[in-house]
Design an enzyme around this catalytic site. Sequence first.
Site, PDB file in Angstrom:
ATOM      1  N   LYS A 176     -31.350 -23.072 -41.797  1.00  0.00           N
ATOM      2  CA  LYS A 176     -30.108 -23.673 -41.309  1.00  0.00           C
ATOM      3  C   LYS A 176     -29.183 -22.550 -40.842  1.00  0.00           C
ATOM      4  CE  LYS A 176     -26.097 -24.518 -42.943  1.00  0.00           C
ATOM      5  NZ  LYS A 176     -25.233 -24.418 -41.734  1.00  0.00           N
ATOM      6  N   GLU A 251     -26.612 -12.828 -50.442  1.00  0.00           N
ATOM      7  CA  GLU A 251     -25.885 -11.672 -49.894  1.00  0.00           C
ATOM      8  C   GLU A 251     -24.514 -12.191 -49.500  1.00  0.00           C
ATOM      9  OE1 GLU A 251     -23.952  -9.750 -47.788  1.00  0.00           O
ATOM     10  OE2 GLU A 251     -25.400  -9.126 -46.248  1.00  0.00           O
ATOM     11  N   CYS A 290     -20.305  -7.805 -42.652  1.00  0.00           N
ATOM     12  CA  CYS A 290     -20.228  -7.825 -44.112  1.00  0.00           C
ATOM     13  C   CYS A 290     -20.039  -6.424 -44.687  1.00  0.00           C
ATOM     14  CB  CYS A 290     -21.477  -8.479 -44.702  1.00  0.00           C
ATOM     15  SG  CYS A 290     -23.028  -7.686 -44.258  1.00  0.00           S
ATOM     16  N   GLU A 393     -12.137 -10.213 -48.851  1.00  0.00           N
ATOM     17  CA  GLU A 393     -12.867  -9.882 -47.633  1.00  0.00           C
ATOM     18  C   GLU A 393     -12.193 -10.575 -46.451  1.00  0.00           C
ATOM     19  OE1 GLU A 393     -17.515  -9.571 -46.279  1.00  0.00           O
ATOM     20  OE2 GLU A 393     -16.896 -11.396 -47.313  1.00  0.00           O
TER      21      GLU A 393
END
Length: 499
Positions: A176, A251, A290, A393
């Site tokens: 997905k 992750e 990331c 983040e």
Amino acid sequence: MSVTESIHIDGEWRTAAGGGTRDVLDPADATTLAVVAEGDAKDTDAAIAAARRAFDEGTWPHTATAERAALLRRVADLLQRDREEIALIESRDTGKTLEEGRVDVDDVTAAFRYFADLVVNETGRVVDAGDPDVHSVVVHEPVGVCAMITPWNYPLLQASWKVAPALAAGNTFVIKPSEVTPMSTVHLVKLLAEAGLPAGVANLVTGAGDPVGERLSEHPDVDLVSFTGGLASGTKVAQAAAPGVKKVALELGGKNPNVVFADACATDEGFDTAVDQALNAAFIHSGQVCSAGARLIIEASVKDRFVAELAERARKIRLGRGTADGVECGPLVSRQQLEKTEGYVASAREEGATVVCGGARPEPSEVRPAEGYFYLPTVLDDCHRGMRVIREETFGPILTVETFTTEDEAVALANDTDYGLAGGVFSGDTARARRVAARLRHGTVWINDFHPYLPQAEWGGFGKSGVGRELGPHGLAEYRETKHVYENLRPTPVRWFAG
């Protein structure tokens, strides 16, 4: 605009069972690039059932490793054949520049070739049982049906880090992609079929995390869930998978420090390199990485000069549509991400940060339509750990500045995060750089560099950056089960029980 058949189940392309669709937008001008199928739980169940049949009854799990490796190499060749087409798809879908898209295709190609080489050279191992009448071996087998949920920032690259080792190990899967950027994954699945992958091995469902991602995570016929994305979504994936006690690889991003010592700037060349790398660390792909070096942690004695030069160069970054000539940085991927970035800058201002440059949307231009999701590269000085922009983040073109005076203080700042994905150390003292790198609690540490990765080296993080590893030998091991086979060559009665 016609609906793209973006759901692939058991070798067939189809629209969503419920008839749902979604517009895929170009982030440079908010126009519609494509209309794709919006799958739901029914489509997801059908895809899982196809993957289950292909694993339990099909040939792929039992195909010789040399044949599986050969298919991966054919996929690599097809990726290079379609390099320009895929780069354009990736650029228009994510907003990144065409050159970044080309680099992504090359990196994806390298991943397929690496796992092809790795799996064909890996065998089980013989275990010395200490008895000549015992033959004992440890072998590796595929996990089974794998669910793969990938992010919007590097859709094709992150897909390859999962698909290549999963196929190399003999698994079947349902993938997905992010509903925001699904187009390059659709192309990849087409290439898998063209390379000769049997029907049912690779299945694709386009749609939202709820319900598609949630159903993939909780379904009892899924043996492994591999997710790349944000912490909140990753936590939900782990919770959904927990009742089935299935394998989970996560992750979940990072808040990555870039530590710059004064001795890295002792020469003009060293200063230029450190500034250039800090710019790259923070602003590649508009900071939507990331491993972005979003936290500049710099020795106080050189901070003012360094930040002034960094801001001057940041102001000169050519911002615009990723397909336009001369553009160095594209838009953010969506209006949601643009507004999130604006929110972080606003909160930083309220908490006392100084906006050295950026901090706003740019003026529109020929290559920067007013409707696009553009935001100026932003440098925030006078930052501290109590700020939201330091702790969370941001995933946007925001670079925060913190200072230190001692090595211990630098390490403490760099490790003062819930995450632990990656970090950088810049120093002219090799011993110091290696010493600091050894103390950083991050899964990847660069010395006098930032961002490069190798398909043969593991990727993943400490703390809330996730569990498990992608790439390298451990990246293949995630998609395998380990079995010990103990064979008695001269069976005789044990006589443990006297009767």
